[in-house]
Scaffold this motif. Structure first.
Motif, short mmCIF file in Angstrom:
data_model
loop_
_atom_site.label_atom_id
_atom_site.label_comp_id
_atom_site.label_asym_id
_atom_site.label_seq_id
_atom_site.Cartn_x
_atom_site.Cartn_y
_atom_site.Cartn_z
N ARG A 421 0.82 -1.20 0.00
CA ARG A 421 0.00 0.00 0.00
C ARG A 421 0.86 1.27 0.00
NH1 ARG A 421 -3.89 2.25 4.75
NH2 ARG A 421 -5.08 3.71 3.52
N GLY A 422 0.45 2.25 -0.78
CA GLY A 422 1.14 3.55 -0.76
C GLY A 422 2.25 3.65 -1.78
N GLN A 423 2.68 4.87 -2.02
CA GLN A 423 3.76 5.12 -2.96
C GLN A 423 4.57 6.33 -2.50
OE1 GLN A 423 1.96 5.93 -6.75
NE2 GLN A 423 0.37 7.19 -5.87
N ILE A 424 5.85 6.34 -2.87
CA ILE A 424 6.72 7.46 -2.53
C ILE A 424 6.22 8.72 -3.24
CG2 ILE A 424 9.06 8.38 -2.67
CD1 ILE A 424 9.02 6.06 -0.84
N ILE A 425 6.18 9.84 -2.53
CA ILE A 425 5.77 11.12 -3.11
C ILE A 425 7.00 12.01 -3.20
CG2 ILE A 425 4.34 13.17 -2.84
CD1 ILE A 425 2.34 11.44 -1.32
N ILE A 426 7.31 12.45 -4.41
CA ILE A 426 8.45 13.34 -4.65
C ILE A 426 7.91 14.73 -4.96
CG2 ILE A 426 10.51 13.77 -6.03
CD1 ILE A 426 10.56 10.80 -6.72
N ALA A 427 8.31 15.71 -4.18
CA ALA A 427 7.89 17.09 -4.39
C ALA A 427 9.05 17.89 -4.95
CB ALA A 427 7.40 17.71 -3.08
N GLY A 428 8.92 18.31 -6.18
CA GLY A 428 10.03 18.96 -6.88
C GLY A 428 10.70 17.94 -7.78
N PHE A 429 10.69 18.20 -9.11
CA PHE A 429 11.22 17.18 -10.02
C PHE A 429 12.28 17.77 -10.94
CE2 PHE A 429 10.60 13.42 -12.87
CZ PHE A 429 10.67 12.46 -11.88
N GLY A 430 13.25 18.43 -10.26
CA GLY A 430 14.43 18.89 -10.98
C GLY A 430 15.44 17.76 -11.09
N ARG A 431 16.72 18.13 -11.13
CA ARG A 431 17.75 17.11 -11.31
C ARG A 431 17.79 16.12 -10.15
NH1 ARG A 431 21.96 19.05 -8.21
NH2 ARG A 431 21.82 21.26 -7.67
N VAL A 432 17.61 16.61 -8.91
CA VAL A 432 17.66 15.72 -7.75
C VAL A 432 16.44 14.78 -7.74
CG1 VAL A 432 17.70 15.61 -5.23
CG2 VAL A 432 18.97 17.40 -6.41
N GLY A 433 15.27 15.35 -7.96
CA GLY A 433 14.07 14.53 -7.99
C GLY A 433 14.09 13.50 -9.10
N GLN A 434 14.60 13.88 -10.26
CA GLN A 434 14.66 12.94 -11.38
C GLN A 434 15.66 11.81 -11.12
OE1 GLN A 434 15.05 14.91 -15.24
NE2 GLN A 434 13.96 16.70 -14.43
N LEU A 439 16.35 5.95 -9.62
CA LEU A 439 16.76 4.87 -8.72
C LEU A 439 15.55 4.09 -8.22
CD1 LEU A 439 19.49 6.76 -6.65
CD2 LEU A 439 19.83 5.15 -8.53
N LEU A 440 14.46 4.79 -7.90
CA LEU A 440 13.25 4.10 -7.43
C LEU A 440 12.68 3.20 -8.52
CD1 LEU A 440 11.43 7.01 -5.54
CD2 LEU A 440 12.60 5.05 -4.51
N LYS A 441 12.67 3.71 -9.74
CA LYS A 441 12.14 2.92 -10.85
C LYS A 441 12.99 1.68 -11.09
CE LYS A 441 10.62 3.33 -15.65
NZ LYS A 441 10.51 4.24 -16.83
N ALA A 442 14.29 1.81 -10.93
CA ALA A 442 15.18 0.66 -11.12
C ALA A 442 14.92 -0.44 -10.10
CB ALA A 442 16.64 1.10 -11.05
N GLN A 443 14.42 -0.03 -8.93
CA GLN A 443 14.11 -0.99 -7.87
C GLN A 443 12.62 -1.36 -7.84
OE1 GLN A 443 16.59 -2.35 -6.12
NE2 GLN A 443 17.97 -1.09 -7.37
N ASP A 444 11.88 -0.95 -8.85
CA ASP A 444 10.43 -1.23 -8.93
C ASP A 444 9.67 -0.71 -7.72
OD1 ASP A 444 10.54 -2.49 -11.44
OD2 ASP A 444 11.11 -4.41 -10.52
#
Length: 591
Positions: A421-434, A439-444
């Motif tokens: 249940r739930g998902q990581i929330i990223i606020a701000g999607f500049g270079r650090v957020g991307q 990395l999160l996508k690589a770990q599914d």
């Protein structure tokens, strides 16, 4: 007198706003469904309620709607926004992801209920056209009532909630062919009726496709061009222009304006501006929907309860029984447990708000007797009134069945469900957020991101990255994505003031969610820690540590020794933040 005529129905508008201002907070405090509250209020102060006494007691004319005149025009705006909000929920991607439930179970539910209800009416002596129209109309359920009940029960994300929502989506889409069928029947049946229906449906489908394609090429670039200014008034103007503009195109094509509003919602649901649009419309949605349902309540002639109590009781019970049976069997076929399937059947057993719209068209087309239509509308309204009771009964049945199933289930299945249940929330999607997202996508690991730069959002959203336009400092935006269930919220904004504001707002609303924050420097880190951040990572600290690590390795120290030194420095900085005693009481105390 001229001033009064310059602003028609001024008294009705003022009276509605007074009633809404009293009714909405009262219903919220009493935890009563707002749709049912507005229906009841409309019936009470409408022409068939206290309005009947206005001629005898003139002062009641100031507190009631003796004729209902003028409110119907305003209610049309409520219908448009109702359809627009439904369109936002009906995104093509969501429809496709739930296609088995939407086009399978949803279609089966509408056709089966229409056949059973229409067949029963035909056996009772109703003409074919009347039985067909009523069968189709009564097969629809109330999206507004059901969605609010599921939201109150926090069950929209459950298997039952998803299944019910899928069926409701198909029902909303089914309004279009139902209106087309009424148009064909109004022009006369005969041997060519089927062919005429198919031709009319094909023309309507072509018009819808054309409007959708043209709208898609205009709306997204329009929002993308103007959203960068971040002005709420401009954003609201674009929403209104899209809704009324596409509704006008739909009317020009011979279709209903309500269908055009639905298409406008569908188009915006496909863009990265969806969540911001929901937030902008939300304050007006409740008021305009209340206006619509109050108008519906005004059209319910409650005197017929005394005139034909047995007929109404039989109609309501028959409707509830047929729809409960059909939906229960379909949900069970979809592998829902019996208890939850019965709960879904009772939840969708009522008539829907579109019945009032469609029946109005049928009466205008002289396909239905006005007296019969009035009785059916009253039966639909009564079925909506008893829905909260049916929902409570269904929830009790569903929970009882689930408890029994849970006792038989393997415990690690529950743990797996809870962990998913739930998902990581990223606020701000500049270079650090991307970089974090990569990395999160690589770990599914699932995530969702928000960014204020419309150009960045448009570019990345087109690549399939789940990033949306919006300011994550707004708690209501985070509530839309269920931030309270998120494993973590990560703030990567580089603006110190923005990140501090976001930390304070998030910590007020979501005190228990881990909050990881990027800071500009050590001083900024201490400020963020004081505001309630769980972990703070200063850019200057990390840059200096990485640079120091490279220097130490070049001096001959082995990699493990360098890593230990760097880790000790990080731990020392974290201890200094904690020992400074700068945090507010009640926040997390561990990094």
């Amino acid at each position: 007198m001229q001033e009064q005529h310059a602003f028609p129905f001024f008294r009705e508008i003022i009276l509605f706003l007074i009633l809404a201002g009293i009714l909405i907070p009262t219903l919220q405090r009493l935890r009563i469904n707002q749709v049912l509250g507005f229906l009841a209020m409309g019936a009470l102060v409408g022409p068939f309620g206290l309005g009947l006494l206005a001629a005898q007691f003139p002062w009641l004319a100031w507190l009631t709607f003796p004729t209902g005149q003028g409110m119907s025009m305003l209610a049309e705006i409520g219908v448009l926004f109702l359809m627009f909000m439904i369109g936002l929920e009906l995104s093509a991607a969501r429809l496709w992801s739930m296609r088995a439930w939407v086009f399978g179970a949803g279609t089966a539910q509408v056709l089966a209920c229409a056949a059973l209800i229409g067949g029963a009416l035909a056996l009772l002596g109703q003409p074919f056209a009347t039985a067909a129209i009523l069968g189709l109309v009564l097969s629809l359920s109330s999206t507004a009532v059901v969605m609010q009940l599921m939201s109150e029960q926090d069950s929209t994300g459950s298997r039952l909630g998803q299944a019910a929502f899928a069926v409701l989506m198909l029902q909303d889409l089914a309004v279009v062919p139902i209106l087309v069928v009424i148009g064909v029947l109004a022009r006369g049946g005969g041997d060519g009726a089927a062919t005429m229906a198919l031709v009319t449906l094909a023309k309507a489908g072509g018009a819808i496709a054309l409007i959708y394609l043209i709208g898609g090429r205009v709306i997204h670039p329009l929002f993308k061009a103007f959203a960068r200014h971040r002005q709420p008034d401009v954003f609201m103007a674009l929403i209104l222009l899209s809704t009324f503009g596409i509704a006008g195109l739909s009317a020009a094509a011979g279709l209903s304006m309500a269908l055009g509003a639905l298409i406008a919602g569908l188009l915006l649901a496909e863009t990265e501006f969806r969540h911001e649009v929901e937030l902008m419309v939300e304050p007006f949605k409740g008021l305009l929907m209340g206006l619509f349902f109050m108008t519906v309540g005004m059209g319910m002639d409650t005197r017929q309860v005394a005139e034909a109590p047995l007929w109404l009781a039989a109609a309501v019970l028959g409707l509830v029984a047929i729809k409960t049976l059909v939906v229960t069997l379909l949900f069970r076929a979809g592998r829902l447990p019996w208890g939850r399937a019965v709960e879904g059947g009772l939840l969708l057993a009522q008539g829907g708000e579109f019945a009032f719209i469609v029946l109005g068209y049928a009466v205008t087309a002289k396909l239905l007797d006005p007296g019969l239509a009035a009785r059916v509308m009253l039966a639909v309204g009564l079925s909506m009134f008893i829905t909260p009771m049916l929902a409570r009964l269904g929830r009790a049945i569903g929970e009882r069945g689930e408890r029994a199933a849970r006792e038989r289930s393997v415990r690690h299945d529950e743990n797996k469900l809870a962990a998913a249940r739930g998902q990581i929330i990223i606020a701000g999607f500049g270079r650090v957020g991307q970089q974090l997202a990569k990395l999160l996508k690589a770990q599914d690991i699932p995530f969702i991101a928000f960014e204020n730069d419309a150009a960045v959002v448009s570019r990345l959203h087109a690549q399939g990255i789940p990033v949306f336009f919006g300011n994550a400092a707004r708690p209501e935006l985070l509530r839309l994505v269920q931030a309270e269930a998120a494993p973590a919220i990560v703030l990567t904004m580089d603006n110190p003031a923005s990140s501090l504001q976001a930390v304070k707002g998030i910590r007020r609303e979501f005190a228990e969610v881990p909050l990881f924050v990027r800071s500009r420097d050590e001083r900024h880190a201490r400020t963020l820690k004081r505001a309630g951040a769980t972990v703070v990572v200063p850019e200057t600290l990390e840059a200096s540590l990485q640079l120091s690590a490279f220097v130490l390795e070049s001096m001959g120290l082995d990699e493990r020794t360098v890593d230990d030194i760097v880790d000790r420095e990080r731990d020392l900085f974290a201890e200094q933040l904690n020992d400074a005693g700068l945090r507010e009481p009640g926040h997390r105390t561990s990094d």
